[in-house]
Design a protein around this motif. Sequence first.
Motif: not given
Length: 157
Positions: A94-102, A105-108
């Motif tokens: 969920i976190l990788v997909l969510f931050n990827g949608k946003l 890059q460095s926040g993931t």
Amino acid sequence: MLFKKALQSGLMLAICMTLVLTFQHFGLQSNIYFMGIGAIVTINHTKDQGLRSGIERLVGCISGGIIGLLFMIIYNQVNIIYIAPILCFVGAVILVLFNGKLNNQSGTLEALIMFATLITNIGTANNIYQYTILRIIDTLIGFVVGVIINQLIFKNY
């Protein structure tokens, strides 16, 4: 350029460590790991890139904290030890997909670190709400320290 980054890193970490020790002296919990990383990620080739990187880390920290809290609540309700690996897997996805949608890059990475840090508290008596809030505050303070160093002290270096 390398000397500038070295000075910024040293100054940021020294200020963050001073803040952590000051907070701890007054009985407040603080963590140099989250505060220091929050500051260090603002170092970049340009001020704008540093600011963006810091914001991305902050968003990652918050998203990792929210998902971590939700999954800790689920774990505490179900209370089956072997559900923890499933929660880890689902939370990371969920976190990788969510931050990827946003396009975060460095926040993931920060989101996954925050999530993993919370998940390590499974089965402990730690107050996960307080812990999450304090880690987000540490990251925010580090971010502010980093931005101040980048914008004011070394703007003409």
